[in-house]
Design an enzyme around this catalytic site. Structure first.
Site, PDB file in Angstrom:
ATOM      1  N   GLU A   1       0.823  -1.214   0.000  1.00 38.40           N
ATOM      2  CA  GLU A   1       0.000   0.000   0.000  1.00 38.40           C
ATOM      3  C   GLU A   1       0.855   1.261   0.000  1.00 38.40           C
ATOM      4  O   GLU A   1       0.503   2.258  -0.624  1.00 38.40           O
ATOM      5  CB  GLU A   1      -0.959  -0.008   1.188  1.00 38.40           C
TER       6      GLU A   1
ATOM      7  N   CYS B   1     -18.735  -2.876 -17.587  1.00 38.61           N
ATOM      8  CA  CYS B   1     -18.763  -2.502 -16.165  1.00 38.61           C
ATOM      9  C   CYS B   1     -19.948  -3.148 -15.441  1.00 38.61           C
ATOM     10  O   CYS B   1     -21.083  -3.073 -15.908  1.00 38.61           O
ATOM     11  CB  CYS B   1     -18.831  -0.989 -16.018  1.00 38.61           C
TER      12      CYS B   1
ATOM     13  N   TYR C   1      -6.264   6.678   4.082  1.00 39.13           N
ATOM     14  CA  TYR C   1      -6.396   5.667   3.040  1.00 39.13           C
ATOM     15  C   TYR C   1      -5.703   4.358   3.433  1.00 39.13           C
ATOM     16  O   TYR C   1      -6.309   3.273   3.405  1.00 39.13           O
ATOM     17  CB  TYR C   1      -5.833   6.148   1.692  1.00 39.13           C
TER      18      TYR C   1
ATOM     19  N   ASP D   1      -9.325   6.040  -2.291  1.00 39.63           N
ATOM     20  CA  ASP D   1      -8.198   6.487  -3.115  1.00 39.63           C
ATOM     21  C   ASP D   1      -8.738   7.108  -4.399  1.00 39.63           C
ATOM     22  O   ASP D   1      -9.943   7.307  -4.552  1.00 39.63           O
ATOM     23  CB  ASP D   1      -7.286   5.299  -3.436  1.00 39.63           C
TER      24      ASP D   1
ATOM     25  N   CYS E   1     -17.233   1.213 -20.150  1.00 36.69           N
ATOM     26  CA  CYS E   1     -18.535   1.100 -19.492  1.00 36.69           C
ATOM     27  C   CYS E   1     -19.333  -0.117 -19.962  1.00 36.69           C
ATOM     28  O   CYS E   1     -20.159  -0.643 -19.219  1.00 36.69           O
ATOM     29  CB  CYS E   1     -19.326   2.383 -19.702  1.00 36.69           C
TER      30      CYS E   1
END
Length: 334
Positions: A32, A198, A115, A133, A195
DNA sequence: AAGACGGGGTC
DNA sequence: GACCCAGTCTT
């Protein structure tokens, strides 16, 4: 939120990434930190090398910071690794060398903000704390068509509250965090989002209205300041004059004799004031290097010198000291 | 709230 | 060339 579609999509389409094959909280912590403002493809080789050299928190805590910088040289944002080093020592001192399973205790560790604390809690410990994030900002701002300017902290915090509600209602904090970030990284991309593939296409307001590119709203960035440098690669006794930077920027990295000036003569005069009598041999290719907040325009020369003064030292082997990319570009020319 | 802090990828 | 990225810390 269409959790089940999102989670099914994730299980089917997730990338095979090394930091998803471990449940070691320290390894997830390292991943991370490396992923802060850094793309997966960029950090991957650093991640493997780093954990080979520092497989445990103890190994990292007792390592030398100069050696750590050498291991991560080239990745950028080096202060995060100074903080990670301090963080490892902090965990040794305050938590018996083991990452605590407590959001607010994790948040106190150097280098870990909202975060990363949420990411560690949800990914390593499967607890419902939000990890908001850039990916999550993009996904949620499109799904909900949020008009806020997400350059601003207060608006990110507001969205973090929304993300908190969503992860709390998700029944699977691990899958929620992973799938939202994977969706943002591979489908809900900054430009040309996919999209059609998605899992949220039917609930996404931006997709329904075909205005994906308008989100997230971001106010423009400030223009970068340009600085002119004259940089001299000077040979001396089979080595090169270099200085270990003490500024915040590239702190601890080595550079050649580099002087801010508008003209060569002005730079040479300044060098004289530092006690350096430079004999120029060649003019090399100038270098432009772009940082987050500034641009360095470097006029590059090769030369010799018959003396050396502090703070410069002789470097015989570039592989023994931390070298940032801007200096690597210079070395490439000799 | 704004600025500092790297480097690489995309369009 | 402009923008963005699995952000955090300092002022």
């Amino acid at each position: 939120m269409a959790y089940l579609r999102l989670f099914d999509w994730y299980q089917t389409n997730k990338r095979d990434l090394p930091f998803r094959k471990t449940d070691n909280p320290y390894h997830i912590w390292v991943s991370e930190i490396m992923l802060q403002q850094t793309q997966v493809d960029t950090m991957l080789p650093f991640y493997d090398r780093f954990l080979t050299i520092y497989p445990t928190i103890q190994d990292l805590a007792r390592a030398d910071i100069d050696e750590i910088l050498k291991v991560v040289q080239g990745i950028g944002y080096y202060r995060r690794f100074r903080m990670l080093h301090k963080g490892a020592q902090y965990v040794i001192d305050h938590h018996d060398g083991k990452l605590p399973e407590d959001y607010f205790k994790i948040l106190k560790i150097p280098g870990i903000g909202a975060y990363t604390a949420g990411a560690i809690m949800s990914i390593a410990f499967h607890k419902p704390y939000p990890a908001t994030d850039g990916n999550v900002i993009r996904v949620l701002s499109r799904v909900k068509m949020l008009e806020d300017d997400f350059r601003l902290d207060k608006n990110k915090k507001k969205l973090n509250e929304m993300n908190k509600e969503l992860i709390e209602n998700s029944n699977n904090p691990y899958l929620y965090t992973q799938s939202m970030m994977e969706l943002g990284a591979t489908v809900c991309k900054v430009s040309n989002p996919l999209c059609d593939t998605c899992p949220l296409q039917e609930v996404c307001l931006a997709n329904i209205n075909n205005v994906q590119q308008n989100y997230p709203k971001m106010s423009p960035l400030k223009t970068k300041k340009e600085i002119q440098y004259f940089t001299f690669i000077l040979e001396y006794k089979e080595g090169f004059l270099m200085r270990k930077r003490t500024e915040d920027l590239l702190h601890g990295f080595y550079e050649f004799v580099q002087i801010e000036s508008d003209s060569l003569n002005g730079a040479l005069t300044q060098a004289q004031d530092l006690g350096l009598e430079i004999q120029i041999l060649d003019e090399l290719q100038p270098i432009k290097h772009v940082f987050t907040h500034m641009i360095w325009q470097i006029n590059l020369y090769r030369g010799t010198i018959s003396n050396i003064t502090s703070p410069y030292e002789i470097v015989h082997d570039f592989s023994q000291v931390p070298i940032a990319t801007v200096v690597k570009k210079q070395i490439k020319q000799i």
